[in-house]
Motif scaffolding. Sequence first.
Motif, PDB file in Angstrom:
ATOM      1  N   ILE A  41      38.840 -34.399 -63.730  1.00 22.74           N
ATOM      2  CA  ILE A  41      40.155 -34.936 -63.568  1.00 22.74           C
ATOM      3  C   ILE A  41      40.695 -35.463 -62.720  1.00 22.74           C
ATOM      4  O   ILE A  41      41.454 -36.672 -62.199  1.00 22.74           O
ATOM      5  CB  ILE A  41      40.831 -33.506 -62.839  1.00 22.74           C
ATOM      6  N   SER A  42      40.092 -36.109 -61.003  1.00 23.36           N
ATOM      7  CA  SER A  42      39.976 -37.428 -60.513  1.00 23.36           C
ATOM      8  C   SER A  42      39.951 -38.065 -60.837  1.00 23.36           C
ATOM      9  O   SER A  42      40.521 -39.576 -60.306  1.00 23.36           O
ATOM     10  CB  SER A  42      39.706 -36.827 -59.238  1.00 23.36           C
ATOM     11  N   GLY A  43      38.786 -39.001 -61.666  1.00 25.06           N
ATOM     12  CA  GLY A  43      38.017 -39.906 -62.085  1.00 25.06           C
ATOM     13  C   GLY A  43      37.923 -41.159 -60.718  1.00 25.06           C
ATOM     14  O   GLY A  43      37.269 -41.849 -61.047  1.00 25.06           O
ATOM     15  N   ILE A  44      37.069 -40.019 -59.837  1.00 26.42           N
ATOM     16  CA  ILE A  44      36.071 -40.681 -59.281  1.00 26.42           C
ATOM     17  C   ILE A  44      34.645 -39.581 -59.466  1.00 26.42           C
ATOM     18  O   ILE A  44      34.842 -38.350 -60.019  1.00 26.42           O
ATOM     19  CB  ILE A  44      36.003 -39.517 -57.989  1.00 26.42           C
ATOM     20  N   ASP A  45      33.656 -40.334 -59.688  1.00 29.52           N
ATOM     21  CA  ASP A  45      32.435 -40.458 -59.924  1.00 29.52           C
ATOM     22  C   ASP A  45      31.840 -39.106 -59.235  1.00 29.52           C
ATOM     23  O   ASP A  45      31.883 -38.717 -57.481  1.00 29.52           O
ATOM     24  CB  ASP A  45      31.859 -40.941 -59.148  1.00 29.52           C
ATOM     25  N   ALA A  46      31.080 -38.117 -60.243  1.00 25.22           N
ATOM     26  CA  ALA A  46      30.794 -36.798 -59.138  1.00 25.22           C
ATOM     27  C   ALA A  46      29.814 -36.568 -58.330  1.00 25.22           C
ATOM     28  O   ALA A  46      29.433 -36.138 -58.040  1.00 25.22           O
ATOM     29  CB  ALA A  46      30.266 -36.056 -60.565  1.00 25.22           C
ATOM     30  N   ALA A  47      29.416 -37.716 -58.372  1.00 29.37           N
ATOM     31  CA  ALA A  47      28.103 -38.092 -57.056  1.00 29.37           C
ATOM     32  C   ALA A  47      28.551 -38.009 -56.507  1.00 29.37           C
ATOM     33  O   ALA A  47      27.535 -37.536 -54.907  1.00 29.37           O
ATOM     34  CB  ALA A  47      27.282 -39.302 -57.596  1.00 29.37           C
ATOM     35  N   LYS A  48      29.532 -38.826 -56.333  1.00 30.46           N
ATOM     36  CA  LYS A  48      30.379 -37.958 -54.581  1.00 30.46           C
ATOM     37  C   LYS A  48      30.935 -36.954 -54.078  1.00 30.46           C
ATOM     38  O   LYS A  48      30.622 -36.365 -53.371  1.00 30.46           O
ATOM     39  CB  LYS A  48      31.817 -39.373 -54.855  1.00 30.46           C
ATOM     40  N   PHE A  49      30.696 -35.858 -54.605  1.00 32.76           N
ATOM     41  CA  PHE A  49      31.100 -35.010 -54.309  1.00 32.76           C
ATOM     42  C   PHE A  49      29.688 -33.611 -54.142  1.00 32.76           C
ATOM     43  O   PHE A  49      29.014 -33.655 -54.146  1.00 32.76           O
ATOM     44  CB  PHE A  49      31.726 -34.209 -55.689  1.00 32.76           C
ATOM     45  N   ASN A  50      30.692 -33.260 -52.672  1.00 36.29           N
ATOM     46  CA  ASN A  50      30.045 -31.775 -52.449  1.00 36.29           C
ATOM     47  C   ASN A  50      30.322 -30.472 -52.541  1.00 36.29           C
ATOM     48  O   ASN A  50      31.907 -30.024 -53.223  1.00 36.29           O
ATOM     49  CB  ASN A  50      29.631 -32.334 -50.941  1.00 36.29           C
ATOM     50  N   SER A  61      34.917 -12.821 -56.821  1.00 34.85           N
ATOM     51  CA  SER A  61      34.410 -13.534 -58.071  1.00 34.85           C
ATOM     52  C   SER A  61      34.152 -14.616 -56.850  1.00 34.85           C
ATOM     53  O   SER A  61      34.721 -15.565 -56.058  1.00 34.85           O
ATOM     54  CB  SER A  61      35.258 -14.358 -58.969  1.00 34.85           C
ATOM     55  N   GLU A  62      32.662 -15.120 -57.007  1.00 36.77           N
ATOM     56  CA  GLU A  62      32.460 -16.232 -56.362  1.00 36.77           C
ATOM     57  C   GLU A  62      32.937 -17.958 -57.434  1.00 36.77           C
ATOM     58  O   GLU A  62      33.428 -17.913 -58.000  1.00 36.77           O
ATOM     59  CB  GLU A  62      30.345 -16.514 -56.202  1.00 36.77           C
ATOM     60  N   ALA A  63      33.235 -18.727 -56.383  1.00 38.66           N
ATOM     61  CA  ALA A  63      33.714 -19.979 -56.673  1.00 38.66           C
ATOM     62  C   ALA A  63      33.070 -21.446 -55.334  1.00 38.66           C
ATOM     63  O   ALA A  63      32.795 -21.303 -54.087  1.00 38.66           O
ATOM     64  CB  ALA A  63      35.370 -19.870 -56.805  1.00 38.66           C
ATOM     65  N   TRP A  64      32.586 -22.567 -57.159  1.00 38.00           N
ATOM     66  CA  TRP A  64      32.675 -23.246 -55.755  1.00 38.00           C
ATOM     67  C   TRP A  64      33.548 -24.553 -55.177  1.00 38.00           C
ATOM     68  O   TRP A  64      34.726 -24.879 -56.344  1.00 38.00           O
ATOM     69  CB  TRP A  64      31.763 -24.592 -56.853  1.00 38.00           C
ATOM     70  N   ASN A  65      33.568 -24.903 -53.982  1.00 40.77           N
ATOM     71  CA  ASN A  65      34.518 -25.554 -53.266  1.00 40.77           C
ATOM     72  C   ASN A  65      34.119 -26.950 -52.954  1.00 40.77           C
ATOM     73  O   ASN A  65      32.671 -27.611 -52.803  1.00 40.77           O
ATOM     74  CB  ASN A  65      34.403 -25.259 -51.404  1.00 40.77           C
ATOM     75  N   ILE A  66      34.612 -27.647 -54.020  1.00 38.00           N
ATOM     76  CA  ILE A  66      34.451 -28.750 -54.234  1.00 38.00           C
ATOM     77  C   ILE A  66      35.207 -30.320 -53.940  1.00 38.00           C
ATOM     78  O   ILE A  66      36.239 -30.004 -53.394  1.00 38.00           O
ATOM     79  CB  ILE A  66      34.412 -29.652 -55.875  1.00 38.00           C
ATOM     80  N   HIS A  67      34.058 -31.054 -52.394  1.00 41.85           N
ATOM     81  CA  HIS A  67      35.789 -32.101 -51.796  1.00 41.85           C
ATOM     82  C   HIS A  67      34.528 -33.064 -51.875  1.00 41.85           C
ATOM     83  O   HIS A  67      33.241 -33.083 -51.649  1.00 41.85           O
ATOM     84  CB  HIS A  67      35.766 -31.300 -50.718  1.00 41.85           C
ATOM     85  N   TYR A  68      35.841 -34.550 -51.511  1.00 39.56           N
ATOM     86  CA  TYR A  68      35.276 -35.826 -51.298  1.00 39.56           C
ATOM     87  C   TYR A  68      36.696 -36.225 -50.411  1.00 39.56           C
ATOM     88  O   TYR A  68      37.616 -36.066 -50.537  1.00 39.56           O
ATOM     89  CB  TYR A  68      35.238 -36.354 -52.246  1.00 39.56           C
ATOM     90  N   TRP A  69      36.209 -37.041 -49.219  1.00 40.44           N
ATOM     91  CA  TRP A  69      37.021 -38.039 -48.383  1.00 40.44           C
ATOM     92  C   TRP A  69      36.167 -39.459 -48.124  1.00 40.44           C
ATOM     93  O   TRP A  69      35.541 -39.191 -48.034  1.00 40.44           O
ATOM     94  CB  TRP A  69      36.603 -37.482 -47.523  1.00 40.44           C
ATOM     95  N   ILE A  73      41.387 -41.694 -50.185  1.00 39.07           N
ATOM     96  CA  ILE A  73      42.066 -40.707 -50.613  1.00 39.07           C
ATOM     97  C   ILE A  73      41.048 -39.390 -50.124  1.00 39.07           C
ATOM     98  O   ILE A  73      40.223 -39.531 -49.284  1.00 39.07           O
ATOM     99  CB  ILE A  73      41.639 -40.508 -52.454  1.00 39.07           C
ATOM    100  N   THR A  74      41.550 -37.997 -50.766  1.00 43.69           N
ATOM    101  CA  THR A  74      40.948 -36.900 -49.867  1.00 43.69           C
ATOM    102  C   THR A  74      41.263 -35.705 -50.824  1.00 43.69           C
ATOM    103  O   THR A  74      42.095 -35.553 -51.943  1.00 43.69           O
ATOM    104  CB  THR A  74      41.753 -35.560 -48.997  1.00 43.69           C
ATOM    105  N   VAL A  75      40.078 -35.842 -51.761  1.00 39.60           N
ATOM    106  CA  VAL A  75      40.059 -34.172 -52.606  1.00 39.60           C
ATOM    107  C   VAL A  75      39.574 -33.002 -52.597  1.00 39.60           C
ATOM    108  O   VAL A  75      38.215 -33.202 -52.161  1.00 39.60           O
ATOM    109  CB  VAL A  75      39.510 -34.882 -54.167  1.00 39.60           C
ATOM    110  N   ASN A  76      40.132 -31.647 -52.671  1.00 38.62           N
ATOM    111  CA  ASN A  76      39.594 -30.860 -52.613  1.00 38.62           C
ATOM    112  C   ASN A  76      39.588 -29.794 -53.892  1.00 38.62           C
ATOM    113  O   ASN A  76      40.856 -29.901 -54.653  1.00 38.62           O
ATOM    114  CB  ASN A  76      39.856 -29.805 -51.273  1.00 38.62           C
ATOM    115  N   ALA A  77      39.286 -28.556 -54.379  1.00 38.91           N
ATOM    116  CA  ALA A  77      38.767 -28.504 -55.416  1.00 38.91           C
ATOM    117  C   ALA A  77      38.353 -27.124 -55.039  1.00 38.91           C
ATOM    118  O   ALA A  77      37.359 -27.046 -55.028  1.00 38.91           O
ATOM    119  CB  ALA A  77      38.668 -28.776 -57.037  1.00 38.91           C
TER     120      ALA A  77
END
Length: 686
Positions: A41-50, A61-69, A73-77
């Motif tokens: 969705i974001s176009g950012i390399d998946a390896a950069k996410f935590n 339900s359990e969920a993954w918090n995905i984030h990069y800064w 840009i700042t991305v949270n999902a």
Amino acid sequence: MKNILSVVLTTVMFISMLALGVFAVEPTYSSQQAKNLVSEISGIDAAKFNADLSYRYDVPSEAWNIHYWDQEITVNAMVDASTGELVSYWYYKNNYPGSEDSNVPNYTRDELKDNALNFIKRYAPDKYDQIDKAPDFQYGFYYYKGGQTNYTYHFKRNIEQLCGINDGIDVNQGIDISIDAATGKVSNYYINWTDISKVDIDGLLSEDEALEKMDQIMGTFLVQKEIWRENFPLENKLLYAPAKSAGLYPLPMGINARTGEPVNYTGQTFEMGEREEYKVTNVNKMSSLGKMDEKKAKDFVEEYLKSMGNDPEKFNLNISINENYNDQNINVYNIFANHGDKDSNITFNSVIEMETGKIISLNYGKGLNQPTFPDTDNGIGIEKAVEIAKDYLSKVNLPFENMLVMSGKDYNYTVNFIMYQEGVLYPVNTVNVNVDNEGKVIRFNINYSDIEKIDTTGIITIEEAEVKLSQYQKLQLSFALPRDQYTGDPVGEPIPVYQLSDINGFGIDAKTGEFVGYGESTLPMPGGKVDPYTGVIGDKNEKILKIFIDIGIMPQPVPEVSENVTVGQAALILTKAFIPNYYSTPEPRTEEGAVETTPEGIALKALMKQGVIKEDVKPSDAVTRAQIALWLSRAAGYGKLVDSDICFILPAKDINDLVKFSKLCLSNSFNLLKILSTIFNALSVK
């Protein structure tokens, strides 16, 4: 109507409070899969996410918090750890000094609505078939070189289970999605989709019963507010406002739709005290101190700290001079003092006018560094907490005596004392006392600002105000997922809750009865459906005007400019509207042979010099709405949207109810709002 930004921010804050814990079941959707989804969705390399594992906010339900800064840009999902569903997504382009991104919109709101629907269809296909495809509200706002320009849409969830139940009450469920108006890409996505399949809807309070109970808990209040109107600086106004907008805290989320009891955001019963008038005798009147110097400023803070039971020698003290306080060209002393030890931390700050010694503001706060958090279910009771807070007040000097007491218990007890005179609340003046469940005061704050007593003659009745407020604030049926207040773990089935639509920053003018927006609100246009494009025809100006309307800069409906208004008058207003001195205005020239000597002509020349007005016009020419829109677009950096040779074909017409419409203009774009409001109001009285 709802304030989407408030909902999103509240959710983000709530999610951050949830304990991660140890999960007994291994997620079936891996963190790498979640990273890959957000990368797509974001176009950012998946390896950069935590990735961090937590609970979803809407279902158990359990969920993954995905984030990069990074700097740009700042991305949270949030991605469901069992199904892989995209629950929320936030993409923000960081604003930083030197950024060349002006975020000027390239699209109208209508042009991007399909982008929003296509995103939902791609990433939430099961939800796509269960939403109304026409947004039930939408709005935008614009920060020139100061953040993203977004169009926000709300697609309401259709719930068969609720068909025929309290028909007409909005169900606060669905999908909120924002699209970047400059790029056309999704910038914010938020699902509110609580599983209510097991919730018994029968036997809920009727709409009338719920509204009566909500009025008892929330209510409408006469309040003095500093609001943003046509002029600068901020102006004190007397408003009727809902409790939250009036500054009354604490407040519950809403009421249990079955029992009528107040509930908080985790579904727990919210213990609420009775509102009451209260008067204290130990009052420090805060009178002017006379012409100030640094010694007098130091003496003032030391005496005040002593009066609060402190040793001034233990405090770090800083006194500085501000020669242009609040852009008002007032010289003041800024005083700051603080002291901390292992037990508590104390801060004091005040602003005092140098010439008169007038105390413009004063704030004092004391908080325990390690407060205890005993069992929330076995507290001392709200009445005892209020008694403890009042006893604490009797031992310190306060800047005002007449107060309205507002109290409640969520995690701990909060007791607020709000300045109250002759039926009017002054939310800038409060005393806040926090008491833990064992009765210990863990936090104490005084907030004081010098205010002028406001005239209450000629105000409308509260009944009239409530009728008008009901046009903007609607009853909604929401669902609170019960959670453990310590861990954030879901602990039960959703609870049906009635709440009022959350619209911050508005009220009803107590003198005129009209809707007033104030502060940095980002409100959708109130007052029913209007056609904002009425009268906008032809050429490229149509797109400019639509964008101005879409991002909240232009009033709705767009008013026509009077045939009596000239280019020179509009130019003069434009030059005065830019704050501070956005464009330099040439000095009047009276020498023989001068081309222009009138103020209107001089203003026109200044704007021509700056490239705001490029057309071959004279001060005496009639001006059209499209011309003003074009000039504003150039001033705001919209140059790439328009050509300098646009023909103006709109006829000049009279303005109907122009003042009314311009006062309804709601925007976060401060400079442009000031410009437009000033222009339209000034033109309407010519």
